[in-house]
Design an enzyme around this catalytic site. Structure first.
Site, PDB file in Angstrom:
ATOM      1  CE  LYS A  85      -1.958  -4.054   2.646  1.00 37.52           C
ATOM      2  NZ  LYS A  85      -2.095  -5.183   1.714  1.00 37.52           N
ATOM      3  CB  SER A 115      -0.892   0.018   1.249  1.00 35.93           C
ATOM      4  OG  SER A 115      -1.525   1.275   1.359  1.00 35.93           O
ATOM      5  CE1 TYR A 156      -4.494  -2.150   4.453  1.00 40.83           C
ATOM      6  CE2 TYR A 156      -3.593   0.052   4.187  1.00 40.83           C
ATOM      7  CZ  TYR A 156      -4.091  -1.105   3.627  1.00 40.83           C
ATOM      8  OH  TYR A 156      -4.183  -1.235   2.259  1.00 40.83           O
TER       9      TYR A 156
HETATM   10  P1  NAP Z   1     -11.390  -5.449  -1.636  1.00 44.17           P
HETATM   11  O1  NAP Z   1     -12.217  -4.991  -2.769  1.00 44.17           O
HETATM   12  O2  NAP Z   1     -11.914  -5.397  -0.244  1.00 44.17           O
HETATM   13  O3  NAP Z   1     -10.890  -6.928  -1.959  1.00 44.17           O
HETATM   14  C1  NAP Z   1     -10.155  -7.656  -1.036  1.00 44.17           C
HETATM   15  C2  NAP Z   1     -10.502  -9.112  -1.227  1.00 44.17           C
HETATM   16  O4  NAP Z   1      -9.708  -9.885  -0.292  1.00 44.17           O
HETATM   17  C3  NAP Z   1     -11.975  -9.396  -0.895  1.00 44.17           C
HETATM   18  O5  NAP Z   1     -12.522 -10.275  -1.845  1.00 44.17           O
HETATM   19  C4  NAP Z   1     -11.875 -10.054   0.476  1.00 44.17           C
HETATM   20  O6  NAP Z   1     -12.937 -10.974   0.734  1.00 44.17           O
HETATM   21  C5  NAP Z   1     -10.569 -10.791   0.372  1.00 44.17           C
HETATM   22  N1  NAP Z   1     -10.068 -11.124   1.702  1.00 44.17           N
HETATM   23  C6  NAP Z   1     -10.075 -10.359   2.812  1.00 44.17           C
HETATM   24  N2  NAP Z   1      -9.578 -11.041   3.849  1.00 44.17           N
HETATM   25  C7  NAP Z   1      -9.250 -12.271   3.394  1.00 44.17           C
HETATM   26  C8  NAP Z   1      -8.712 -13.422   3.985  1.00 44.17           C
HETATM   27  N3  NAP Z   1      -8.411 -13.462   5.304  1.00 44.17           N
HETATM   28  N4  NAP Z   1      -8.510 -14.534   3.227  1.00 44.17           N
HETATM   29  C9  NAP Z   1      -8.829 -14.525   1.906  1.00 44.17           C
HETATM   30  N5  NAP Z   1      -9.356 -13.456   1.287  1.00 44.17           N
HETATM   31  C10 NAP Z   1      -9.570 -12.334   2.013  1.00 44.17           C
HETATM   32  O7  NAP Z   1     -10.009  -4.622  -1.580  1.00 44.17           O
HETATM   33  P2  NAP Z   1      -9.070  -3.977  -2.701  1.00 44.17           P
HETATM   34  O8  NAP Z   1      -9.197  -2.512  -2.593  1.00 44.17           O
HETATM   35  O9  NAP Z   1      -9.236  -4.665  -3.995  1.00 44.17           O
HETATM   36  O10 NAP Z   1      -7.651  -4.341  -2.054  1.00 44.17           O
HETATM   37  C11 NAP Z   1      -6.812  -5.378  -2.536  1.00 44.17           C
HETATM   38  C12 NAP Z   1      -5.436  -5.181  -1.913  1.00 44.17           C
HETATM   39  O11 NAP Z   1      -4.916  -3.903  -2.271  1.00 44.17           O
HETATM   40  C13 NAP Z   1      -5.447  -5.219  -0.385  1.00 44.17           C
HETATM   41  O12 NAP Z   1      -4.305  -5.893   0.092  1.00 44.17           O
HETATM   42  C14 NAP Z   1      -5.390  -3.756  -0.005  1.00 44.17           C
HETATM   43  O13 NAP Z   1      -4.817  -3.564   1.270  1.00 44.17           O
HETATM   44  C15 NAP Z   1      -4.519  -3.200  -1.117  1.00 44.17           C
HETATM   45  N6  NAP Z   1      -4.667  -1.759  -1.324  1.00 44.17           N
HETATM   46  C16 NAP Z   1      -5.809  -1.232  -1.871  1.00 44.17           C
HETATM   47  C17 NAP Z   1      -5.876   0.149  -2.078  1.00 44.17           C
HETATM   48  C18 NAP Z   1      -7.064   0.805  -2.691  1.00 44.17           C
HETATM   49  O14 NAP Z   1      -6.995   2.027  -2.923  1.00 44.17           O
HETATM   50  N7  NAP Z   1      -8.140   0.109  -2.990  1.00 44.17           N
HETATM   51  C19 NAP Z   1      -4.817   0.973  -1.699  1.00 44.17           C
HETATM   52  C20 NAP Z   1      -3.701   0.387  -1.134  1.00 44.17           C
HETATM   53  C21 NAP Z   1      -3.630  -0.976  -0.968  1.00 44.17           C
HETATM   54  P3  NAP Z   1     -14.248 -10.453   1.523  1.00 44.17           P
HETATM   55  O15 NAP Z   1     -14.922  -9.512   0.596  1.00 44.17           O
HETATM   56  O16 NAP Z   1     -14.992 -11.694   1.818  1.00 44.17           O
HETATM   57  O17 NAP Z   1     -13.719  -9.771   2.760  1.00 44.17           O
END
Ligand code: NAP
Length: 252
Positions: free
Chosen positions: A159, A142, A155
């Site tokens: 990260k 992140s 968090y």
């Molecule tokens: P998201 O839409 O919430 O997708 C995350 C996915 O991971 C969801 O399907 C979730 O399932 C699954 N998950 C959560 N906990 C889990 C576990 N213990 N075991 C298996 N699967 C699990 O989030 P996203 O924004 O796409 O984020 C993806 C990654 O990018 C994350 O690591 C996040 O920290 C990172 N990130 C995102 C952003 C951003 O701007 N979006 C910025 C920085 C970093 P459920 O829906 O069932 O919980």
């Protein structure tokens, strides 16, 4: 190139993970879509299959559980017919809590999913990558680990830990033909970001933040998938231990 290679994407049922899974399927990998949520994992795998690609869902797997991680990797090998040679550790959880209110449970859960998960999955797949003399690992960290982020100490620490994990593992696995890199996304329009907006945690709307972003838009999951596609390709074999920011210029 990669017709028979298997790629595993954790958290592949939603947001960034979904885009990465679909992109790697398009690139010719047999893709394992792994998620805590069985239904969304199945939807993404089905979407890839509808386009003629090879994909299978592995739902109801919690990446923070070593037993489940080992068993899932075994099932992926069995179902898709080859060892996992590309691993994308994308599953993550984010919480916004003021520092003094963070409980042990909350701290430990964030670390368990965001840091222990990649540890377990890397240990589960690296023996096969070593045997093949080839492997690609991409950890989704992140941009908040580069800039800091208020009310997200747990968090951000998880990260930042993942970035250090990436650098150290890259040094150890380089001689085995395995690259390890991390993409720290920033401000990507996913359910995670919209949930933060809805709860008033962004300090403004997504549109407001888009105005403040050098490229004047939020990131798209496809932006992260494109960088990931390159990092797992043959051509990226000389890139390892790197932090490849995809954030519209918000962090440099
Ligand atoms: P998201 O839409 O919430 O997708 C995350 C996915 O991971 C969801 O399907 C979730 O399932 C699954 N998950 C959560 N906990 C889990 C576990 N213990 N075991 C298996 N699967 C699990 O989030 P996203 O924004 O796409 O984020 C993806 C990654 O990018 C994350 O690591 C996040 O920290 C990172 N990130 C995102 C952003 C951003 O701007 N979006 C910025 C920085 C970093 P459920 O829906 O069932 O919980």
């Amino acid at each position: 190139m990669s017709e028979s290679r298997t790629a595993l994407v954790t958290g592949g049922g939603s947001g960034i993970g979904r885009s990465i899974a679909l992109r790697l399927a398009e690139d010719g990998f047999a893709v394992a879509v792994l998620d805590l949520n069985g239904e969304s994992a199945e939807q993404v795998a089905e979407e890839a299959r509808q386009k003629g690609h090879t994909a299978a869902a592995f739902g109801n797997v919690d990446v923070s559980d070593r037993g489940q991680a080992d068993e899932a990797v075994r099932r992926v090998r069995e179902t898709l017919g080859g060892p996992v040679l590309v691993l994308v550790n994308n599953a993550g959880v984010a919480r916004t809590e003021s520092f003094l209110k963070i409980s042990d449970d909350s701290w430990n859960r964030i670390m368990a999913v965001n840091l222990n998960g990649p540890f377990y999955f890397c240990q589960a797949v690296v023996p096969d990558m070593k045997e093949a003399g080839w492997g690609r690992i991409v950890n989704i960290s992140s941009s908040s680990a580069q800039s800091g982020q208020q009310y997200m100490t747990h968090y951000v620490a998880s990260k930042a830990g993942l970035i250090g994990f990436t650098k150290a593992l890259a040094l150890e696995l380089g001689p085995a033909g395995i690259t390890v890199n991390t993409i720290p996304p920033g401000f990507v329009d996913t359910p995670m970001l919209r949930a933060s907006e809805e709860r008033g945690l962004l300090g403004g709307t997504v549109d407001h933040h888009a105005e403040l972003t050098p490229v004047r838009r939020p990131g798209r999951p496809e932006d992260i998938a494109a960088a990931c596609s390159f990092l797992v390709s043959e051509e990226a074999g000389y890139i390892t231990g790197q932090v490849i920011g995809v954030n519209g210029g918000r962090n440099t």
